[in-house]
Design an enzyme around this catalytic site. Structure first.
Site, PDB file in Angstrom:
ATOM      1  N   ASP A   1     -22.420  33.653 -25.202  1.00  0.00           N
ATOM      2  CA  ASP A   1     -21.242  32.910 -24.463  1.00  0.00           C
ATOM      3  C   ASP A   1     -20.535  31.913 -25.264  1.00  0.00           C
ATOM      4  O   ASP A   1     -21.344  31.646 -26.261  1.00  0.00           O
ATOM      5  CB  ASP A   1     -21.580  32.608 -23.115  1.00  0.00           C
ATOM      6  CG  ASP A   1     -20.518  31.741 -22.425  1.00  0.00           C
ATOM      7  OD1 ASP A   1     -18.998  32.395 -22.389  1.00  0.00           O
ATOM      8  OD2 ASP A   1     -20.566  30.685 -21.900  1.00  0.00           O
TER       9      ASP A   1
ATOM     10  N   ASP B   1     -17.676  28.895 -24.451  1.00  0.00           N
ATOM     11  CA  ASP B   1     -17.452  27.477 -23.671  1.00  0.00           C
ATOM     12  C   ASP B   1     -18.602  27.186 -22.764  1.00  0.00           C
ATOM     13  O   ASP B   1     -19.194  27.830 -21.936  1.00  0.00           O
ATOM     14  CB  ASP B   1     -16.269  27.749 -23.146  1.00  0.00           C
ATOM     15  CG  ASP B   1     -15.049  28.108 -24.028  1.00  0.00           C
ATOM     16  OD1 ASP B   1     -14.894  27.286 -24.936  1.00  0.00           O
ATOM     17  OD2 ASP B   1     -14.250  29.078 -23.599  1.00  0.00           O
TER      18      ASP B   1
END
Length: 222
Positions: free
Chosen positions: A9, A11
């Site tokens: 991932d 953010d």
């Protein structure tokens, strides 16, 4: 622990963007004389655009002018992320470098759209470590659906159960585990509750701690 690929991932995990995004949302609410509903906002973390809209509209009720709120929110957020580097999370660069040194191909699986995710990674100096990308705009169902992680694994050409996934959000953890991956979670704004911890992912305080664990496991295999 056996793995041939790594999927990250972005953010809140690699980049310290969640606080930037939350502050932009808070400022937009203030501008529009809306309350800042913290618990509702935290529910959008890890969601794609459609998921974010659904959570906010449910939380704020039928009277919410979502398009106006989104416009004011994104205007404030984009002033920052399109023009300057977001701080890299501790241990992120070292972990990416180590995986690359082990000849482990790396993919990104982020709810952020493709153009903006690449801009963020280029500003931060992390872009070169990723061989492929899967983005929220490319899948029908966002996290916690496994679709985005399965897409990333297919682009790596590696079976999902031979991939390590790295996430900060509980939605992301559910997504990666549903895809059949081994998961490391480094929580950011929201700590996993007992139900999420019961899914069996390894929870660490930082990517530095994750790297130490992987190095230890790697040494044991020799």
């Amino acid at each position: 622990m056996h793995y041939k690929g790594a999927i990250f991932d972005m953010d809140g995990l690699l980049l310290d963007t969640e606080k930037v995004c939350q502050n932009a949302f808070r400022d937009a609410c203030k501008h529009l004389s809306l309350p800042m509903l913290e618990e509702v906002y935290l529910g959008i973390i890890g969601c794609n655009a459609a998921g974010i809209k659904a959570v906010l509209c449910k939380g704020y009720g039928d009277s919410l002018d979502y398009e106006t709120l989104r416009e004011e929110w994104m205007k404030r957020y984009h002033r920052i992320v399109y023009h300057q580097a977001i701080p890299v999370k501790p241990g992120a660069l070292a972990l990416l470098k180590w995986l690359q040194a082990q000849s482990i191909p790396i993919a990104l699986a982020t709810s952020t759209d493709k153009e903006l995710s690449k801009i963020k990674l280029k500003f931060s100096g992390l872009f070169e470590y990723f061989s492929c990308f899967s983005n929220g705009c490319e899948v029908k169902c966002g996290k916690p659906s496994p679709e985005i992680f399965l897409l990333a694994a297919s682009r790596l050409n590696i079976p999902a159960n031979e991939c390590l996934a790295f996430e900060d959000s509980s939605n992301g953890v559910r997504s990666a585990i549903s895809a059949g991956m081994q998961v490391h979670q480094v929580p950011d704004l929201v700590e996993p509750d007992a139900q999420v911890r019961a899914l069996g992912q390894k929870v660490s305080v930082s990517l530095t701690e994750v790297l130490a664990f992987l190095k230890e496991q790697h040494a044991l295999k020799k």
